[in-house]
Design a protein around this motif. Structure first.
Motif, short mmCIF file in Angstrom:
data_model
loop_
_atom_site.label_atom_id
_atom_site.label_comp_id
_atom_site.label_asym_id
_atom_site.label_seq_id
_atom_site.Cartn_x
_atom_site.Cartn_y
_atom_site.Cartn_z
N GLY A 50 43.52 47.27 38.24
CA GLY A 50 44.41 48.48 38.13
C GLY A 50 43.77 49.45 37.21
N ILE A 51 42.94 48.43 35.87
CA ILE A 51 42.21 48.79 34.95
C ILE A 51 41.63 50.37 34.34
CG2 ILE A 51 42.01 48.29 32.57
CD1 ILE A 51 42.40 45.33 33.43
N SER A 52 40.93 50.05 35.25
CA SER A 52 39.09 51.38 35.41
C SER A 52 39.60 51.96 36.75
CB SER A 52 38.27 50.53 35.16
OG SER A 52 37.46 50.29 33.87
N GLN A 53 38.96 52.92 36.50
CA GLN A 53 38.88 54.52 37.80
C GLN A 53 37.30 53.85 38.02
OE1 GLN A 53 40.10 55.52 39.12
NE2 GLN A 53 42.73 55.87 38.99
N PHE A 54 37.65 54.88 39.04
CA PHE A 54 36.50 55.01 39.62
C PHE A 54 36.01 56.37 40.50
CE2 PHE A 54 38.39 54.53 44.15
CZ PHE A 54 39.40 53.95 44.19
N ASP A 55 34.84 56.82 40.93
CA ASP A 55 34.29 57.57 40.98
C ASP A 55 33.79 58.24 42.82
OD1 ASP A 55 33.43 58.40 38.51
OD2 ASP A 55 31.54 56.83 38.64
N GLY A 57 34.55 55.94 47.00
CA GLY A 57 35.22 55.27 47.76
C GLY A 57 36.41 55.32 47.83
N SER A 58 36.78 53.90 48.48
CA SER A 58 38.26 53.55 47.79
C SER A 58 38.59 52.50 47.93
CB SER A 58 38.73 53.93 49.54
OG SER A 58 38.53 52.59 50.74
N VAL A 59 39.45 51.96 47.24
CA VAL A 59 40.04 51.03 46.59
C VAL A 59 41.50 50.37 46.86
CG1 VAL A 59 40.26 49.13 44.98
CG2 VAL A 59 38.11 50.45 45.37
N THR A 60 42.05 49.33 47.96
CA THR A 60 43.30 49.43 48.01
C THR A 60 43.00 47.41 47.56
OG1 THR A 60 42.77 47.98 50.47
CG2 THR A 60 43.59 50.48 50.14
N VAL A 61 44.52 47.13 46.81
CA VAL A 61 45.21 45.90 46.34
C VAL A 61 46.07 45.72 46.62
CG1 VAL A 61 44.85 44.56 44.94
CG2 VAL A 61 43.77 46.18 44.36
N ASP A 62 46.24 44.83 47.57
CA ASP A 62 47.33 44.55 49.22
C ASP A 62 48.02 45.83 49.82
OD1 ASP A 62 50.33 42.76 49.65
OD2 ASP A 62 51.02 43.34 47.86
N GLY A 63 47.34 46.79 50.06
CA GLY A 63 47.80 48.01 50.90
C GLY A 63 47.75 49.15 49.79
N THR A 68 44.92 55.72 42.99
CA THR A 68 46.11 56.73 42.65
C THR A 68 47.84 56.06 42.18
OG1 THR A 68 47.30 56.52 45.23
CG2 THR A 68 46.14 58.08 44.63
N ASP A 69 47.63 54.25 42.21
CA ASP A 69 48.80 54.07 41.91
C ASP A 69 48.52 52.51 40.94
OD1 ASP A 69 51.58 53.97 41.30
OD2 ASP A 69 52.00 52.99 43.25
N GLN A 70 47.76 53.00 39.78
CA GLN A 70 47.23 51.47 39.44
C GLN A 70 48.64 50.58 38.86
OE1 GLN A 70 45.04 54.17 36.88
NE2 GLN A 70 42.67 52.88 37.35
N ILE A 71 49.17 51.57 38.08
CA ILE A 71 50.52 51.21 38.06
C ILE A 71 51.36 50.08 38.75
CG2 ILE A 71 53.02 51.23 36.99
CD1 ILE A 71 51.68 53.90 35.36
N ALA A 72 51.18 50.18 39.96
CA ALA A 72 52.20 49.50 41.26
C ALA A 72 50.62 47.77 41.15
CB ALA A 72 51.63 49.98 42.21
N ILE A 73 49.86 48.44 40.81
CA ILE A 73 48.36 47.35 41.44
C ILE A 73 48.64 46.29 40.01
CG2 ILE A 73 45.92 46.25 41.41
CD1 ILE A 73 45.55 48.62 42.51
N ARG A 74 48.76 46.79 38.78
CA ARG A 74 48.71 45.89 37.36
C ARG A 74 50.06 45.07 37.15
NH1 ARG A 74 47.77 50.25 32.67
NH2 ARG A 74 46.42 51.12 34.22
N LYS A 75 51.17 45.48 38.60
CA LYS A 75 52.18 44.64 38.63
C LYS A 75 51.78 43.10 38.93
CE LYS A 75 56.13 47.89 37.93
NZ LYS A 75 56.65 49.08 37.93
N ILE A 76 50.92 43.54 40.34
CA ILE A 76 50.96 42.26 41.13
C ILE A 76 49.87 41.78 40.85
CG2 ILE A 76 52.19 43.03 43.46
CD1 ILE A 76 49.92 44.07 44.20
N VAL A 77 49.32 41.93 39.64
CA VAL A 77 47.47 41.27 39.27
C VAL A 77 48.03 40.73 38.63
CG1 VAL A 77 45.54 41.59 38.63
CG2 VAL A 77 46.13 43.00 40.67
#
Ligand code: ADP
Length: 251
Positions: A50-55, A57-63, A68-77
Motif C-alpha cells: 500500500g505504498i506505491s500506486q500502479f497503472d 490491473g487489480s491488487v487486493t490485500v485481505d480483500g 482505492t484504500d492504501q491506508i487500510a492496507i497499511r494498517k494490516i501490513v
C-alpha cells in the motif's frame, strides 16, 4: 490474509516495470519472491504494502482494494524496506515507542512486544544507543522489530535478511515460521537462495517484470537445487563462458 494480484501493470515514465503480472499469495503462507536486480521485486512489494500506486490491473490485500484504500492496507501490513529509513538520533527503545504511538497501539502493549522482540534478536545492549551509531545488520533488526509492533496480519520484507548475521538469520527464520503458524502471511524477497529454499512454502522467480517460474518449493526443487533453477531461468549469459572469459583476461 491472502494477496491477489491480477494483470498488474506498472510504468515508470515510458518504462514498463511490471507486465500483466498475476500472483496469488495464500493466507498464512511464507512466500518468496526471487529475481535478479531490476526484475521488479521492490516495485511489486511496495504495491502490495500500500505504498506505491500502479497503472493497470487489480491488487487486493485481505480483500482491500490497493487502488482505492492504501491506508487500510497499511494498517494490516508490516513492511520492511531494503534500506531502512530510521531516525538516527533516537534510540531503538524510543523509536519502537514512537512507532507504537503513531500506530495507535497502547503503550504497555507496544512496550511488551518491543521487549520480547528485542530479547529474541539479542538487541538489549543497543536499546540506549542512537540508531545512527548502529551497524547495518543491527539497523535491519530495528526495522524488522518496528514492522511487527502493530502485530500485522501480513509481513512484507524486501531483502531484509541480507544484513543479518547467521544467528540472527536463524532466529528470524524460526520467527517467520512461528508467525506463519499463527496465521500471519509473509512475503519476502531475498538474494539468499538458501533461506528461500529452507523457509518458503511457495516461490515465484521474476525476470524483467514477469514471472518465469512459480510454485510449491518442493515441486520446483524436485530435481535440481534452487541456484541452478534460478540461474537457468534468469541469467542472460552463459555463466561458464563468462567465467572462462574472465579467467582468460585475468591470466
Ligand atoms: P528489484 O527490486 O527486483 O531490484 P525494482 O522494482 O527496484 O527491482 O526495479 C525494477 C525496475 O524499475 C528497474 O529497472 C529500476 O531501475 C526501475 N525503477 C525502480 N524504481 C524506479 C523509480 N522510482 N523511477 C524510475 N525507475 C525505477
Amino acid at each position: 490474509m491472502s494477496i491477489k494480484v491480477q494483470s498488474l501493470n506498472k510504468f515508470y515514465g515510458q518504462k514498463r516495470v511490471l507486465s500483466n503480472f498475476s500472483i496469488e499469495i495464500p493466507d498464512g503462507e511464507i512466500y518468496g519472491i526471487l529475481g535478479p536486480n531490476g526484475s521488479g521485486k521492490t516495485t511489486l512489494l511496495k504495491i502490495m504494502a500500500g505504498i506505491s500506486q500502479f497503472d493497470g490491473g487489480s491488487v487486493t490485500v485481505d480483500g482491500i482494494d490497493a487502488k482505492t484504500d492504501q491506508i487500510a492496507i497499511r494498517k494490516i501490513v508490516g513492511y520492511v524496506p531494503e534500506t531502512p529509513y530510521l531516525y538516527e538520533s533516537l534510540t531503538p527503545y524510543e523509536y519502537f515507542s514512537f512507532i507504537g504511538s503513531i500506530r495507535g497501539i497502547p503503550r504497555d502493549v507496544a512496550q511488551r512486544r518491543a521487549d520480547d522482540l528485542t530479547k529474541a534478536f539479542g538487541m538489549e545492549e543497543y536499546n540506549d544507543q542512537f540508531i545512527g551509531s548502529l551497524s547495518f545488520g543491527t539497523r535491519q533488526k530495528v526495522s524488522i522489530i518496528a514492522s511487527l509492533i502493530h502485530s500485522p496480519k501480513i509481513l512484507i520484507l524486501d531483502e531484509s535478511i541480507n544484513g543479518l548475521d547467521p544467528q540472527s538469520a536463524k532466529i528470524f527464520r524460526d520467527l517467520l515460521r512461528s508467525l506463519s503458524q499463527d496465521g500471519m502471511t509473509v512475503v519476502f524477497s531475498t538474494h539468499i537462495l538458501e533461506i528461500a529454499e529452507n523457509v518458503c512454502e511457495e516461490i515465484a522467480i521474476m525476470k524483467g517484470g514477469e514471472i518465469v517460474a512459480q510454485g510449491r518449493t518442493s515441486e520446483l526443487l524436485k530435481e535440481r537445487n534452487l541456484e541452478d533453477v534460478f540461474i537457468d531461468l534468469t541469467s542472460t549469459e552463459d555463466i561458464s563462458s563468462v567465467v572462462s572469459a574472465l579467467r582468460g583476461s585475468l591470466r
